[in-house]
Write an enzyme that holds these catalytic residues in place. Structure first.
Site, short mmCIF file in Angstrom:
data_model
loop_
_atom_site.label_atom_id
_atom_site.label_comp_id
_atom_site.label_asym_id
_atom_site.label_seq_id
_atom_site.Cartn_x
_atom_site.Cartn_y
_atom_site.Cartn_z
N ALA A 100 0.98 -1.27 -0.11
CA ALA A 100 -0.08 -0.09 0.01
C ALA A 100 0.88 1.25 -0.07
O ALA A 100 0.55 2.25 -1.03
CB ALA A 100 -0.92 0.02 1.16
N TYR A 101 2.02 1.09 0.61
CA TYR A 101 2.80 2.51 0.94
C TYR A 101 3.61 2.38 -0.38
O TYR A 101 3.73 3.70 -0.86
CB TYR A 101 3.79 2.17 2.15
CG TYR A 101 4.70 3.06 2.17
CD1 TYR A 101 4.55 4.30 3.00
CD2 TYR A 101 6.20 2.89 1.97
CE1 TYR A 101 5.59 5.24 3.03
CE2 TYR A 101 6.91 3.90 2.11
CZ TYR A 101 7.07 5.07 2.59
OH TYR A 101 7.71 6.08 2.68
N THR A 102 4.26 1.42 -0.89
CA THR A 102 5.00 1.83 -2.27
C THR A 102 4.19 1.89 -3.41
O THR A 102 4.49 2.95 -4.21
CB THR A 102 5.97 0.35 -2.47
OG1 THR A 102 4.81 -0.77 -2.66
CG2 THR A 102 6.89 0.25 -1.29
N SER B 36 1.38 3.89 -3.22
CA SER B 36 1.04 5.37 -3.10
C SER B 36 2.39 5.83 -3.42
O SER B 36 2.10 7.18 -3.92
CB SER B 36 0.50 5.69 -1.58
OG SER B 36 1.61 5.19 -0.69
#
Length: 287
Positions: free
Chosen positions: A156-158, A160
């Protein structure tokens, strides 16, 4: 004629890179508008100096950004804003197949869409309002090494951060008509408390009954170790200052520890080989 005081808005400025950037630029004589969400955090920002004016900003709420823009405009009068630093962000560890979709979309809403909301809100002050005086400003977006190199358990972080990098590139190619630049700073491991807090909260515990139990815990331990041995936030703050002030800035800065091994080579190697590196490093069970 005296040089006009430089000015900057920083979202997510209460800890880590955001706070270090606010502190560094204040010490360099900038007028700093650091964003906070909780009133408890505002005092530490005000203590940074007389030219620091904290703003209540939630990058998921357009009305807070519009109110902040009005406040900055009042301070600056008819002069332009030198820079906007999009730093607000979240990072939650989870295998993508188990991650709650609302948590996944929150990453996109804060880390990527939030950066665009802030850019739109302060676009006039950066130079889209041609009545204002001074040089056009710059948008600096803090992404991550993960903005170009995806990793397990931070999908999810990467995702985004990949999106934020693309938004920055598109903004730069569009905003030439106003002379506004858009630049990315994508750090590697940084000494911030985020991963230690995740370890203390035992973020990997919820996956203990899954096939990702062992690799997710090994990954979290690796992130904690990387943070302990990473860059000081102040080092990244200096890179942000360079991005805001360099005469011929790069489109992307990558302050990454052990850069050749941890960033450059994985980007050059075949993805299947990088996959095997992740599986081996974090002891993934194989079928």
């Amino acid at each position: 004629m005296a040089e006009q005081q430089k000015s900057v808005v920083i979202t997510g400025a209460t800890t880590g890179i955001g706070f270090a950037t606010a502190k560094h630029l204040a010490q360099m004589g900038w007028r700093v508008f650091p964003g906070y969400r909780s009133e408890d955090d505002a005092k530490d920002l005000r203590d940074l100096g007389p030219h620091v004016h904290p703003l209540k900003i939630d990058v998921t709420q357009r009305d807070t950004l519009e109110a902040a823009q009005d406040e900055v405009r009042q301070h600056l009068g008819n002069t332009r804003l030198t820079g906007l630093v999009n730093n607000a962000g979240i990072a939650k560890l989870a295998p993508l197949m188990l991650q709650d979709i609302d948590e996944f979309t929150a990453h996109l809403d804060i880390n990527a869409v939030g950066a665009l909301r802030a850019s739109q809100a302060f676009g006039d002050l950066l130079g889209m309002d041609t009545r204002l005086q001074g040089l056009p400003g710059r948008i600096v977006t803090i992404t991550s090494m993960g903005g170009e190199l995806a990793s397990p358990f931070l999908g999810a972080y990467t995702a985004s951060k990949h999106a934020a990098e693309s938004i920055s590139d598109s903004l730069r190619r569009e905003l030439i008509v106003y002379g506004i630049d858009a630049i990315v700073v994508g750090p590697g491991s940084v000494k911030t408390p985020i991963w230690q807090k995740a370890k203390e909260a035992d973020a990997a515990k919820k996956f203990s009954d899954t096939r990702w139990a062992k690799p997710s815990r090994a990954f979290l331990d690796g992130m904690v170790e990387g943070g302990e041995n990473g860059l000081e936030p102040e080092e990244v703050a200096q890179v942000v200052e360079t991005a805001l002030t360099a005469r011929n800035p790069k489109a992307r800065y990558a302050p990454v520890p052990n850069k050749l091994r941890s960033f450059i080579l994985p980007k050059l190697l075949p993805k299947r080989l990088v996959d095997r590196g992740f599986w081996s490093q974090y002891d993934f069970p194989r079928v």
